[in-house]
Design a protein around this motif. Structure first.
Motif, short mmCIF file in Angstrom:
data_model
loop_
_atom_site.label_atom_id
_atom_site.label_comp_id
_atom_site.label_asym_id
_atom_site.label_seq_id
_atom_site.Cartn_x
_atom_site.Cartn_y
_atom_site.Cartn_z
N MET A 52 1.18 -1.22 -0.14
CA MET A 52 -0.49 -0.28 -0.21
C MET A 52 0.61 1.56 -0.24
O MET A 52 1.46 1.54 0.57
CB MET A 52 -0.80 0.02 0.89
N LYS A 53 0.69 2.08 -1.26
CA LYS A 53 1.77 2.68 -1.55
C LYS A 53 1.16 3.93 -0.81
O LYS A 53 -0.50 4.56 -1.97
CB LYS A 53 2.33 3.51 -2.66
N ALA A 66 -4.51 6.42 9.15
CA ALA A 66 -5.30 5.86 10.57
C ALA A 66 -6.29 5.57 10.18
O ALA A 66 -6.99 4.55 10.52
CB ALA A 66 -4.86 6.93 11.66
N SER A 67 -7.10 5.74 9.40
CA SER A 67 -8.66 6.31 8.51
C SER A 67 -8.38 4.83 7.86
O SER A 67 -9.98 4.50 7.47
CB SER A 67 -9.06 7.53 8.91
N HIS A 68 -7.66 4.83 6.65
CA HIS A 68 -7.82 3.64 5.63
C HIS A 68 -7.15 2.07 6.22
O HIS A 68 -6.89 1.58 5.10
CB HIS A 68 -7.42 4.39 4.33
N ILE A 69 -6.51 1.86 7.49
CA ILE A 69 -6.27 0.48 7.41
C ILE A 69 -6.62 0.05 7.08
O ILE A 69 -6.28 -1.53 6.96
CB ILE A 69 -5.15 0.73 8.58
N THR A 70 -8.10 -0.18 7.73
CA THR A 70 -8.76 -1.73 7.74
C THR A 70 -9.51 -1.81 6.60
O THR A 70 -9.23 -2.72 6.06
CB THR A 70 -10.93 -1.01 8.49
N GLU A 71 -9.73 -0.71 5.55
CA GLU A 71 -9.71 -1.06 3.85
C GLU A 71 -9.24 -1.43 2.98
O GLU A 71 -8.92 -2.50 2.86
CB GLU A 71 -9.97 0.37 3.90
N TRP A 93 -8.08 -4.95 1.88
CA TRP A 93 -7.97 -5.12 0.00
C TRP A 93 -6.65 -6.60 -0.02
O TRP A 93 -6.42 -7.66 -0.39
CB TRP A 93 -6.86 -4.08 -0.28
N GLY A 94 -5.53 -6.76 1.13
CA GLY A 94 -4.63 -7.38 1.22
C GLY A 94 -5.31 -9.05 1.75
O GLY A 94 -4.69 -9.65 0.77
N LEU A 95 -6.14 -9.45 2.57
CA LEU A 95 -7.09 -10.72 2.09
C LEU A 95 -7.53 -10.79 1.06
O LEU A 95 -7.84 -12.08 0.82
CB LEU A 95 -7.67 -9.97 3.29
N SER A 123 -7.20 -9.96 12.04
CA SER A 123 -8.22 -8.50 11.62
C SER A 123 -7.28 -7.29 12.07
O SER A 123 -6.12 -7.19 13.11
CB SER A 123 -9.30 -8.81 12.18
N ILE A 124 -7.73 -6.35 11.59
CA ILE A 124 -7.02 -4.91 12.08
C ILE A 124 -7.98 -5.08 13.09
O ILE A 124 -7.26 -3.23 13.64
CB ILE A 124 -6.34 -4.31 11.00
N LYS A 125 -9.28 -4.50 13.80
CA LYS A 125 -9.86 -4.66 14.29
C LYS A 125 -9.87 -4.24 15.69
O LYS A 125 -9.11 -5.16 16.39
CB LYS A 125 -11.00 -5.18 14.20
N ASP A 126 -9.35 -2.75 16.61
CA ASP A 126 -9.37 -3.38 17.57
C ASP A 126 -8.44 -2.21 17.80
O ASP A 126 -6.77 -2.65 18.79
CB ASP A 126 -9.54 -3.97 18.88
N LYS A 127 -7.14 -2.15 17.23
CA LYS A 127 -5.85 -2.65 17.65
C LYS A 127 -5.58 -0.76 17.37
O LYS A 127 -6.68 0.52 17.00
CB LYS A 127 -4.93 -2.19 16.10
#
Length: 229
Positions: free
Chosen positions: A35-36, A70-75, A79-81, A189-193
């Motif tokens: 992710m660039k 920080a606001s797009h890391i879940t998205e 995408w990686g998954l 998951s990136i949830k609750d990080k």
């Protein structure tokens, strides 16, 4: 999937280091994506695609790149998954040393170059202070004495991180970084990080687009530094 955050100042060699490290990851039959993130524009996505690396590009525009991250890391993680990646690397825009897109319990890499000056490790900020692995580039362009002082100052700024010199052109030293990545733990998951460090403590008229200068014109919540410190 393994998630690795890369941070570093502009032109420190982040992209070159990632490309050389990916060669070792590909040799281990790992699927890698990047992710660039940049603030104005970037053609690095073309470089990644030319090297058969899956790429997701973001341009933050007038938003702070690390706030955008920080606001797009879940998205990004999702995408990686969806791409069935084994390793997802995020590359920061490299603008602000005060911010750092490092996440708790997610391996963090900082790239810093010797041409920044021997005091640079103290000035790089949280992106170096809170990194797990520090990559030093352009070591061949300074004297051995400067490299030693630079390395000593890195250890003073962050004594727990692993440190290695990597040549962005030849790739020398990148195998060690690839071993660090391969040994990292997968996350579901990136949830609750949470971020490892807070964002700048300021919200004022300038953040909203004001151009009239002067402390008295900066309303809202803002924390001024101590100029005499």
């Amino acid at each position: 999937m393994k998630l690795i955050t890369f941070a570093g100042s502009h032109a420190s060699g982040k992209t070159s280091v990632i490309l050389k490290t990916c060669e070792h990851l590909f040799a281990a039959n790992l699927s890698v994506g990047v992710m660039k993130l940049d603030s104005i524009s970037t053609d690095d996505d073309k470089i990644y695609m030319a090297n058969n690396i899956k790429i997701l590009k973001y341009i933050s525009g007038n938003v702070c790149p690390d706030h955008y991250f920080a606001s797009h890391i879940t998205e990004t993680f999702n995408w990686g998954l969806s791409q069935k990646l084994d390793v997802l690397i995020t590359e920061s825009a490299g603008l602000c040393g005060r911010c750092a897109p490092h996440i708790r319990n997610v391996p963090a890499v900082c790239v810093i170059d010797c041409l920044a000056g021997i005091s640079a490790p103290y000035k790089t900020g949280p992106m170096l202070f809170f990194a797990d692995y520090i990559v030093v580039t352009k070591g061949d362009l300074v004297s051995p004495a400067e490299r030693e002082v630079f390395l000593r100052n890195i250890h003073y700024a962050n004594s727990r991180a692993k440190v290695s010199f990597i040549n962005g052109l030849s790739g020398q030293g990148s195998s060690r970084l690839s071993s660090f990545i391969k040994s990292s733990v997968e996350i579901e998951s990136i949830k609750d990080k949470f971020l490892r460090f807070t964002m700048p403590s300021a919200s004022c008229n300038f953040c909203s687009g004001q151009t009239w200068v002067g402390n008295s014109s900066a309303g809202g919540r803002i924390k001024w530094g101590n100029e005499n410190a």
